[in-house]
Design a protein around this motif. Structure first.
Motif, PDB file in Angstrom:
ATOM      1  N   LEU A   1      42.631  30.485  22.786  1.00  0.00           N
ATOM      2  CA  LEU A   1      41.955  31.573  22.084  1.00  0.00           C
ATOM      3  C   LEU A   1      40.488  31.550  22.483  1.00  0.00           C
ATOM      4  CD1 LEU A   1      42.254  33.761  19.754  1.00  0.00           C
ATOM      5  CD2 LEU A   1      41.391  31.970  18.220  1.00  0.00           C
ATOM      6  N   LEU A   2      39.955  32.704  22.863  1.00  0.00           N
ATOM      7  CA  LEU A   2      38.540  32.773  23.203  1.00  0.00           C
ATOM      8  C   LEU A   2      37.688  32.552  21.956  1.00  0.00           C
ATOM      9  CD1 LEU A   2      38.215  35.846  25.623  1.00  0.00           C
ATOM     10  CD2 LEU A   2      38.088  33.426  26.228  1.00  0.00           C
ATOM     11  N   SER A   3      36.595  31.836  22.120  1.00  0.00           N
ATOM     12  CA  SER A   3      35.609  31.720  21.052  1.00  0.00           C
ATOM     13  C   SER A   3      34.752  32.988  21.039  1.00  0.00           C
ATOM     14  CB  SER A   3      34.726  30.497  21.307  1.00  0.00           C
ATOM     15  OG  SER A   3      33.985  30.675  22.507  1.00  0.00           O
ATOM     16  N   SER A   4      33.866  33.094  20.063  1.00  0.00           N
ATOM     17  CA  SER A   4      32.979  34.262  20.037  1.00  0.00           C
ATOM     18  C   SER A   4      32.102  34.284  21.284  1.00  0.00           C
ATOM     19  CB  SER A   4      32.114  34.236  18.774  1.00  0.00           C
ATOM     20  OG  SER A   4      31.371  33.025  18.686  1.00  0.00           O
ATOM     21  N   ALA A   5      31.682  33.094  21.728  1.00  0.00           N
ATOM     22  CA  ALA A   5      30.904  33.018  22.973  1.00  0.00           C
ATOM     23  C   ALA A   5      31.771  33.420  24.160  1.00  0.00           C
ATOM     24  CB  ALA A   5      30.363  31.600  23.169  1.00  0.00           C
ATOM     25  N   GLY A   6      33.052  33.055  24.107  1.00  0.00           N
ATOM     26  CA  GLY A   6      33.974  33.425  25.179  1.00  0.00           C
ATOM     27  C   GLY A   6      34.185  34.923  25.244  1.00  0.00           C
ATOM     28  N   TYR A   7      34.246  35.552  24.094  1.00  0.00           N
ATOM     29  CA  TYR A   7      34.404  37.003  24.066  1.00  0.00           C
ATOM     30  C   TYR A   7      33.198  37.686  24.702  1.00  0.00           C
ATOM     31  CZ  TYR A   7      34.698  41.754  22.227  1.00  0.00           C
ATOM     32  OH  TYR A   7      34.728  43.124  22.113  1.00  0.00           O
ATOM     33  N   GLN A   8      32.005  37.202  24.394  1.00  0.00           N
ATOM     34  CA  GLN A   8      30.804  37.760  25.004  1.00  0.00           C
ATOM     35  C   GLN A   8      30.798  37.500  26.511  1.00  0.00           C
ATOM     36  OE1 GLN A   8      28.597  39.748  23.507  1.00  0.00           O
ATOM     37  NE2 GLN A   8      29.891  39.586  21.668  1.00  0.00           N
ATOM     38  N   ALA A   9      31.264  36.317  26.911  1.00  0.00           N
ATOM     39  CA  ALA A   9      31.333  35.995  28.337  1.00  0.00           C
ATOM     40  C   ALA A   9      32.323  36.905  29.048  1.00  0.00           C
ATOM     41  CB  ALA A   9      31.734  34.524  28.520  1.00  0.00           C
ATOM     42  N   GLN A  10      33.408  37.251  28.363  1.00  0.00           N
ATOM     43  CA  GLN A  10      34.404  38.159  28.928  1.00  0.00           C
ATOM     44  C   GLN A  10      33.791  39.537  29.159  1.00  0.00           C
ATOM     45  OE1 GLN A  10      37.685  39.878  26.457  1.00  0.00           O
ATOM     46  NE2 GLN A  10      39.025  38.620  27.760  1.00  0.00           N
ATOM     47  N   LEU A  11      33.031  40.030  28.185  1.00  0.00           N
ATOM     48  CA  LEU A  11      32.362  41.323  28.333  1.00  0.00           C
ATOM     49  C   LEU A  11      31.368  41.284  29.484  1.00  0.00           C
ATOM     50  CD1 LEU A  11      31.653  42.266  24.595  1.00  0.00           C
ATOM     51  CD2 LEU A  11      33.510  43.081  26.059  1.00  0.00           C
ATOM     52  N   GLN A  12      30.613  40.198  29.586  1.00  0.00           N
ATOM     53  CA  GLN A  12      29.641  40.062  30.668  1.00  0.00           C
ATOM     54  C   GLN A  12      30.319  39.945  32.027  1.00  0.00           C
ATOM     55  OE1 GLN A  12      27.123  36.749  29.639  1.00  0.00           O
ATOM     56  NE2 GLN A  12      26.374  37.721  27.760  1.00  0.00           N
ATOM     57  N   PHE A  13      31.484  39.290  32.037  1.00  0.00           N
ATOM     58  CA  PHE A  13      32.231  39.153  33.292  1.00  0.00           C
ATOM     59  C   PHE A  13      32.546  40.529  33.858  1.00  0.00           C
ATOM     60  CE2 PHE A  13      35.991  38.801  35.908  1.00  0.00           C
ATOM     61  CZ  PHE A  13      35.771  37.634  36.644  1.00  0.00           C
ATOM     62  N   TRP A  14      33.019  41.438  33.008  1.00  0.00           N
ATOM     63  CA  TRP A  14      33.364  42.766  33.490  1.00  0.00           C
ATOM     64  C   TRP A  14      32.140  43.548  33.942  1.00  0.00           C
ATOM     65  CZ3 TRP A  14      37.703  43.157  35.375  1.00  0.00           C
ATOM     66  CH2 TRP A  14      38.893  42.805  34.735  1.00  0.00           C
ATOM     67  N   GLN A  15      30.974  43.189  33.430  1.00  0.00           N
ATOM     68  CA  GLN A  15      29.755  43.885  33.846  1.00  0.00           C
ATOM     69  C   GLN A  15      29.322  43.482  35.254  1.00  0.00           C
ATOM     70  OE1 GLN A  15      26.791  43.094  30.856  1.00  0.00           O
ATOM     71  NE2 GLN A  15      27.897  44.190  29.235  1.00  0.00           N
ATOM     72  N   HIS A  16      29.776  42.314  35.716  1.00  0.00           N
ATOM     73  CA  HIS A  16      29.316  41.790  37.001  1.00  0.00           C
ATOM     74  C   HIS A  16      30.424  41.645  38.036  1.00  0.00           C
ATOM     75  CE1 HIS A  16      26.216  40.391  34.086  1.00  0.00           C
ATOM     76  NE2 HIS A  16      25.395  40.705  35.073  1.00  0.00           N
ATOM     77  N   HIS A  17      31.641  41.999  37.661  1.00  0.00           N
ATOM     78  CA  HIS A  17      32.750  41.830  38.595  1.00  0.00           C
ATOM     79  C   HIS A  17      33.589  43.098  38.676  1.00  0.00           C
ATOM     80  CE1 HIS A  17      32.175  37.474  39.199  1.00  0.00           C
ATOM     81  NE2 HIS A  17      31.775  37.475  37.942  1.00  0.00           N
TER      82      HIS A  17
END
Length: 342
Positions: free
Chosen positions: A76-92
């Motif tokens: 399960l993604l943590s809250s930080a993981g969820y933000q990292a997921q959103l940022q991942f899509w912004q850069h990939h």
């Protein structure tokens, strides 16, 4: 960070081995069902060479970075993981052709088109002495048969024109990436790593883009006529169903009962039920749920199973013939697609 983070959720604990099995194309009904629940079925078979050690290492890195938590073989993604997921899509790069991923064998599609392009290029230069791309014998035979069946008078121009038409639908970076892979007379196709460096793409993005482009080409030519369609048509499936499931489904549509299909195919009752569950997962709009889930059965299921489908636990008292579980799983699938449709 890799694309694995995009297959996880901060709201839904996901079974680790289901995700791995989806990537490897292990098509058990359990894997397909949970892949459907996680909405990651388009990734089925997308990383068949992935080693478990590498997969687990990627998860461990997410956990170590505080981006995910693992408990009871679920992640399960943590809250930080969820933000990292959103940022991942912004850069990939985001895949653009997911809806075509399950139309056929994308890896073979790529090999066949690249080999055909090489054959036509050498043919246009009247060169018969060249080493074909080192693909397996099946692809060599398939391209050879395709080439001999085509009208040669306009084949090179037509193939080039068809490919150019598809390229015109892509962005500049995508089109350049695909062209870089092409092999021709005195032209060697670039590797993913070489193209990534030239286009200033991370290798993980280039790997995803490569698969995405061939899925896009498949979808583009699936309903067209011409040399390209003739080349890839044998690799295209009308549905994502496995071959054996497709046979069962055809018999079912012809009015055969489950028992009759068992006898006709010399298969166990449980196997035929699994085939029908696969049909329901992949083709819910065409599947006649009401044929199996009669009003009394539906009423009983609705009394026992409510709320989050992920949390349902099968608790039928009579498990001897598997019918109760078959109804339970069908009900789960039906409720899932009703949920997604809202």
């Amino acid at each position: 960070m890799t694309y694995l983070i995009t297959l996880l959720s901060a709201k839904q604990s996901r079974r680790i081995r289901v995700i791995e099995n989806i990537l490897h194309n292990k098509r058990t009904v359990t894997t397909l069902f949970w892949g459907m629940r996680y909405q990651i079925l388009p990734w089925l078979g997308s990383m068949r060479q992935l080693e478990r050690a590498d997969f687990d290492a990627q998860l461990s890195q997410l956990v170590a970075a505080g981006l995910a938590n693992i408990s009871q073989n679920q992640v399960l993604l943590s809250s930080a993981g969820y933000q990292a997921q959103l940022q991942f899509w912004q850069h990939h790069q985001r895949p653009q052709f997911l809806k075509f991923y399950l139309l056929g064998d994308i890896d073979k599609m790529e090999k066949r088109v690249l080999l055909a392009g090489q054959v036509l290029s050498e043919y246009s230069f009247q060169n018969k002495n060249y080493a074909p791309l080192s693909f397996d014998g099946d692809e060599l035979r398939a391209v050879k048969l395709w080439f001999h069946q085509q009208n040669k008078s306009n084949l090179v121009f037509q193939f080039k024109q068809e490919l150019t038409t598809f390229l015109s639908t892509l962005g500049e970076q995508q089109a350049n990436f695909l062209v870089m892979q092409l092999v021709g007379h005195k032209v060697a196709g670039w590797s993913t790593e070489q193209a990534a460096e030239q286009l200033e793409l991370p290798v993980i993005d280039a790997t995803m883009v490569r698969r995405d482009l061939w899925a896009g080409l498949t979808g583009f030519f699936v309903d067209k006529t011409g040399p390209m369609h003739d080349l890839i048509a044998p690799l295209i499936q009308a549905t994502p169903l496995s071959h054996s499931t497709q046979i069962t489904y055809e018999l079912f549509n012809r009015g055969y009962s489950i028992e009759q299909i068992c006898r006709a195919r010399h298969l166990k009752l449980s196997t035929i039920r699994e085939h029908l569950l696969e049909v329901a997962i992949f083709l819910p709009r065409k599947f006649p749920f009401q044929t199996f889930l009669s009003d009394p059965v539906m009423q009983q299921l609705e009394q026992h199973y409510q709320g989050n489908v992920d949390q349902w636990q099968f608790n039928a008292t009579d498990k001897s013939d598997g019918q109760s579980f078959f109804y339970f799983r069908l009900f789960q699938i039906m409720r899932s697609y009703q949920e997604y449709a809202q």
